[in-house]
Enzyme design. Structure first.
Site, mmCIF file in Angstrom:
data_model
loop_
_atom_site.group_PDB
_atom_site.id
_atom_site.type_symbol
_atom_site.label_atom_id
_atom_site.label_comp_id
_atom_site.label_asym_id
_atom_site.label_seq_id
_atom_site.Cartn_x
_atom_site.Cartn_y
_atom_site.Cartn_z
ATOM 1 N N SER A 92 -5.480 0.089 -8.152
ATOM 2 C CA SER A 92 -6.417 0.243 -7.048
ATOM 3 C C SER A 92 -5.784 1.185 -6.035
ATOM 4 O O SER A 92 -4.610 1.065 -5.727
ATOM 5 C CB SER A 92 -6.684 -1.122 -6.418
ATOM 6 O OG SER A 92 -7.677 -1.017 -5.433
ATOM 7 N N HIS A 96 -6.011 7.740 2.875
ATOM 8 C CA HIS A 96 -6.523 8.171 4.179
ATOM 9 C C HIS A 96 -5.791 9.445 4.606
ATOM 10 O O HIS A 96 -4.677 9.365 5.133
ATOM 11 C CB HIS A 96 -6.293 7.085 5.231
ATOM 12 C CG HIS A 96 -7.080 5.837 5.011
ATOM 13 N ND1 HIS A 96 -8.442 5.773 5.229
ATOM 14 C CD2 HIS A 96 -6.719 4.600 4.587
ATOM 15 C CE1 HIS A 96 -8.873 4.543 4.963
ATOM 16 N NE2 HIS A 96 -7.855 3.816 4.557
ATOM 17 N N HIS A 106 -11.407 6.098 -2.530
ATOM 18 C CA HIS A 106 -11.012 4.833 -3.141
ATOM 19 C C HIS A 106 -11.300 4.924 -4.629
ATOM 20 O O HIS A 106 -12.322 5.483 -5.041
ATOM 21 C CB HIS A 106 -11.823 3.689 -2.525
ATOM 22 C CG HIS A 106 -11.923 2.475 -3.406
ATOM 23 N ND1 HIS A 106 -13.066 2.187 -4.136
ATOM 24 C CD2 HIS A 106 -11.027 1.513 -3.700
ATOM 25 C CE1 HIS A 106 -12.851 1.063 -4.820
ATOM 26 N NE2 HIS A 106 -11.636 0.636 -4.569
ATOM 27 N N ARG A 110 -9.854 -1.809 -13.585
ATOM 28 C CA ARG A 110 -9.318 -3.162 -13.743
ATOM 29 C C ARG A 110 -9.877 -3.818 -15.008
ATOM 30 O O ARG A 110 -10.933 -3.423 -15.513
ATOM 31 C CB ARG A 110 -9.660 -4.020 -12.523
ATOM 32 C CG ARG A 110 -11.150 -4.180 -12.311
ATOM 33 C CD ARG A 110 -11.493 -4.990 -11.060
ATOM 34 N NE ARG A 110 -12.942 -5.126 -10.925
ATOM 35 C CZ ARG A 110 -13.737 -4.264 -10.279
ATOM 36 N NH1 ARG A 110 -13.216 -3.191 -9.696
ATOM 37 N NH2 ARG A 110 -15.037 -4.457 -10.223
ATOM 38 N N HIS A 145 -19.180 14.024 -7.452
ATOM 39 C CA HIS A 145 -20.166 13.368 -8.315
ATOM 40 C C HIS A 145 -20.222 13.998 -9.702
ATOM 41 O O HIS A 145 -20.398 13.304 -10.703
ATOM 42 C CB HIS A 145 -21.550 13.381 -7.651
ATOM 43 C CG HIS A 145 -21.714 12.297 -6.626
ATOM 44 N ND1 HIS A 145 -22.102 11.026 -6.951
ATOM 45 C CD2 HIS A 145 -21.522 12.295 -5.284
ATOM 46 C CE1 HIS A 145 -22.146 10.283 -5.855
ATOM 47 N NE2 HIS A 145 -21.806 11.030 -4.823
ATOM 48 N N ARG A 260 -1.391 -10.999 -2.738
ATOM 49 C CA ARG A 260 -0.297 -10.387 -1.964
ATOM 50 C C ARG A 260 -0.900 -9.553 -0.830
ATOM 51 O O ARG A 260 -1.339 -8.421 -1.031
ATOM 52 C CB ARG A 260 0.566 -9.529 -2.884
ATOM 53 C CG ARG A 260 1.824 -9.045 -2.184
ATOM 54 C CD ARG A 260 2.769 -8.358 -3.150
ATOM 55 N NE ARG A 260 4.007 -8.010 -2.467
ATOM 56 C CZ ARG A 260 4.220 -6.838 -1.875
ATOM 57 N NH1 ARG A 260 3.298 -5.901 -1.878
ATOM 58 N NH2 ARG A 260 5.376 -6.588 -1.280
#
Lengths: 300, 300
Positions: A92, A96, A106, A110, A145, A260
Site C-alpha cells: 500500500s 504526497h 495512492h 492485496r 486513466h 500497526r
C-alpha cells in the site's frame, strides 16, 4: 483455483515494493527509510520518505498479517467464512509531493485468504490506484486513466469500466459531496475465473503503477509555485485526511483491530490546514479543480 | 420529569454561547465570525475565530436539529425509543490557541429528546469539558479539574469521580494507547433524578467552563516559544484530528448523518503535522507530557 500459491503472491509483493521504492528514490534523490517490523501476528517492511526533495512525505508499505478468526466486518457478505483463519498481504502506498502542481497518489494491491483444515483456501484479490491533484491537468488525468486501462485490457473489455466506476464510488466524501480526486481504478473480491488469472490482474495493476504516476510527478515537480498554491494544497490535503480517517475501510479496520498504527498512518500528509467554510473564487485555477476535475467523468 | 421545558434549555444554550464568545473576544482582541444557518431539519449559530491574536482557530457552535425517526445508533441501548421523533440541541466548542504552551480545550453541553404522540417526552443531558496541553503544567491541570469538580459538588459527592473517570475512558486513543489530554469531566444519559436537577447539572457544567479555561489561557498565551515548541504542537494536534475523526461518536455520527460539515469540523486544528514513528527524547519537556500528563491520575 487452479494453482493457489500464497508464497508466489508474497514474493511478487516484496519485489514490487522494492521496485517502486527504488524508482521513487531515483526521482527524489533522497533514500527512503526502510523499517522492518515483526509481531506475533505478522511482519512487514515500511518504507518511508519525509522531507525529500520531491516527496514531502510518502510511504510504501508491505505487510503480511494473520489472524485466528475472520473479523466480523470481513464476513458480512461471506457468512460461510465466519470462524476461519485468515491471512492478508499487500503493498500500500501514498505519496504526497511537495510541489502543489504535482498530485498526491495512492495505490494498493492485496490478497486475502481464509483457511480451514480440510477445506480449500478461499482467496480474493483487491487493489487499485488513484490520483488526487491540487491543480488539475487534463493531460495528467488522461495519462493516468489510460495507463490504468492499459493494465486491464488483456483481461477483458469490460474490466476497466467496472473498476473505474468502482473507484469513483469508493473514493468519495459524502460529507463534502466531493470525489477525493480524479479517480483511477479500484477492485475487491477478485477470485474469478481462477487464481492464476486473478493474480495476473493484480500483478498487471501493480506493474503499471510507476508508469501511471512517475511521468506526471516528473513533469510537475519543478513547476514554480508560491504561497497561494501552497496554501491551497495544504487546505485540500485536509480532504485526504478526512477521507482516510472517516471513510476508508482499510484505515478504520486497521486502527480498530490493533494494526500497526504508524504504518497505517503513512497515508497522512506531512502538513495540513483546515479553515471554515472556504470556497475558491469563481474563475480561479482553484475553482477549476472543483468544477472540472472533482466530477467523475470518462477521461479516456 | 417534573417540569420538562425544551425552550428553557434552548434559551440557556443560546445565552451560554453568547457569554463564552464575548469573553473569548475580550481575551483575544479579535471578533468571532457569527454564522447563522437554517435548514429544514434545524438551525444553529456557528461562531468562529481564525488567525486570532490568541486563538489560532476556534469554534463555539450552537445547533438545534430534529429528526423524524431516532437513528439506530442512538437507540442501541434504548430499543423502546426506536421510531420516535427526536430533537438534539447543544453548544459545542473547541479552541486551538496559537501559543504551544496554551492547551487546546473542548467543552460541550447538549440535550437529546425523543418524543411520541400521547407519551411523555424522554430526555437526557450530556456534555463535559476536557483539556489537551502540549506542554504540561501541574497547576493548570489541577485548576481545570478543581473547577470541574466545583461545578458538580452541589449535586452529590460521587458525581465528580464518576464523570472524571468517564472522561478518561472516553477521550482515549486505543490505536495510540494514549489519552487525548489530561481529561476533565464527561457525562451522558443524564435524566435522573428529574428534569430540573439534570438541567441544573448541565447549567453548572456550562457555567464553569470559562472559569476552568480562561485563567489558563491568560497565563500561557504570552509565554515565549520557538520553532521547537511550534513543531511539537503541530505534531500533537495530529492526535486531536485522529481522535475526532476516528473515535469521537459525535463527529462520526454528524458526518454520517448529513450534519452540517463545516460546523462539525470546527474542531479541526488550523495547521497539523504528521511524521513517522516519532518519539520525544528522554528528559525533554516533550517526553514529560507523555510520562506525566498523558496518564490518567487524580489531579485534585
Amino acid at each position: 483455483m487452479n494453482s493457489f500459491n500464497s508464497a508466489a503472491v508474497r514474493e511478487y509483493l516484496v519485489e514490487l515494493q522494492d521496485l517502486i521504492v527504488t524508482r521513487l528514490e531515483q526521482v527524489d534523490g533522497k533514500k527512503f527509510l526502510r523499517d522492518k517490523w515483526e509481531r506475533p501476528d505478522g511482519d512487514g517492511l515500511s518504507c518511508i520518505i519525509e522531507e525529500g526533495n520531491v516527496l514531502e512525505r510518502g510511504g510504501v508499505a508491505f505487510s503480511h498479517v494473520k489472524g485466528g478468526k475472520m473479523p466480523v466486518s470481513a464476513t458480512a457478505h461471506r457468512p460461510e467464512l465466519a470462524g476461519r483463519r485468515w491471512e492478508a498481504m499487500g503493498v500500500s502506498l501514498v505519496l504526497h509531493p511537495r510541489n502543489p502542481y504535482a498530485p498526491t497518489t495512492h495505490a494498493n494491491v492485496r490478497m486475502f485468504v481464509a483457511t480451514k483444515d480440510g477445506a480449500a483456501p478461499v482467496f480474493w484479490f483487491g487493489g487499485g490506484m488513484d490520483l488526487t491533484p491540487y491543480y488539475g491537468f487534463t493531460e495528467d488525468a488522461v495519462h493516468f486513466h489510460q495507463t490504468c486501462k492499459n493494465s486491464l485490457i488483456p483481461f477483458g473489455d469490460d474490466l476497466h469500466a467496472k473498476y473505474k466506476k468502482w473507484c469513483d464510488e469508493y473514493f468519495f466524501l459524502p460529507h463534502r459531496n466531493e470525489p477525493r480526486g480524479v479517480g483511477g481504478i479500484f477492485f475487491d473480491d477478485l477470485s474469478e475465473p481462477d487464481f492464476d488469472t486473478a493474480f495476473a490482474i493484480q500483478q498487471s495493476v501493480g506493474d503499471h503503477f510507476l508508469s501511471a504516476y512517475v511521468p506526471i510527478l516528473e513533469k510537475r515537480k519543478d513547476t514554480p509555485w508560491g504561497e497561494r498554491e501552497r496554501d491551497f494544497q495544504l487546505y485540500r490535503r485536509g480532504r485526504y485526511v478526512e477521507f482516510n480517517l472517516v471513510i476508508d475501510r482499510g484505515t478504520i479496520f486497521g486502527l480498530q483491530t490493533n494494526g500497526r498504527t504508524e504504518s497505517i498512518l503513512l497515508s497522512m500528509p506531512p502538513l495540513v490546514k483546515w479553515r471554515y467554510n472556504w470556497h475558491p473564487e469563481k474563475g480561479t485555477p482553484e475553482a477549476e479543480l472543483y468544477e472540472k476535475f472533482l466530477a467523475p467523468k470518462d477521461w479516456v
